[in-house]
Design a protein around this motif. Sequence first.
Motif, PDB file in Angstrom:
ATOM      1  N   UNK A  11       0.819  -1.214   0.000  1.00  0.00           N
ATOM      2  CA  UNK A  11       0.000   0.000   0.000  1.00  0.00           C
ATOM      3  C   UNK A  11       0.854   1.266   0.000  1.00  0.00           C
ATOM      4  N   UNK A  12       0.407   2.250  -0.751  1.00  0.00           N
ATOM      5  CA  UNK A  12       1.051   3.559  -0.784  1.00  0.00           C
ATOM      6  C   UNK A  12      -0.038   4.605  -0.989  1.00  0.00           C
ATOM      7  N   UNK A  13       0.334   5.880  -0.894  1.00  0.00           N
ATOM      8  CA  UNK A  13      -0.650   6.945  -1.073  1.00  0.00           C
ATOM      9  C   UNK A  13      -1.389   6.777  -2.389  1.00  0.00           C
ATOM     10  N   UNK A  14      -2.711   6.826  -2.328  1.00  0.00           N
ATOM     11  CA  UNK A  14      -3.538   6.734  -3.517  1.00  0.00           C
ATOM     12  C   UNK A  14      -3.807   5.310  -3.991  1.00  0.00           C
ATOM     13  N   UNK A  15      -3.199   4.325  -3.378  1.00  0.00           N
ATOM     14  CA  UNK A  15      -3.377   2.929  -3.761  1.00  0.00           C
ATOM     15  C   UNK A  15      -4.511   2.349  -2.922  1.00  0.00           C
ATOM     16  N   UNK A  16      -5.458   1.675  -3.559  1.00  0.00           N
ATOM     17  CA  UNK A  16      -6.601   1.137  -2.839  1.00  0.00           C
ATOM     18  C   UNK A  16      -6.582  -0.386  -2.855  1.00  0.00           C
TER      19      UNK A  16
END
Length: 118
Positions: free
Chosen positions: A75-80
């Motif tokens: 997971x990272x920023x903007x990843x769903x």
Amino acid sequence: WTLLLDKPYDDGGGENSKRVDPVNGYDMSPFIRSATKVYPNDAINRPDVRNTHWTAEVALPISKLMERNELAKRPSDGHQWRINFSRVQWGVKVNEKGEYEKKPCCQSCAVPGTAAED
């Protein structure tokens, strides 16, 4: 039990778990860490005390969630990510001692209500 479902049952998905395939089936190991709380404090397993609500906390190992999916990314920023949880509501009765007792049933039997343990 834990299971891995790579696509919906309606799209040809099937249960991948140690329950159906003890050797190669998916397993959440190390096990999921969890905690539950029933309110009021003395309501759990007490038919004479009406519970009002419950909560659950679950810690899932990201590496196990990514397992068997070559496209998975941490997971990272903007990843769903999408995940689904379910809860089984077993039929219970109050026995002659005033305690809960699970009614015999079989969730996956051809005839619902069959007296078999799932």
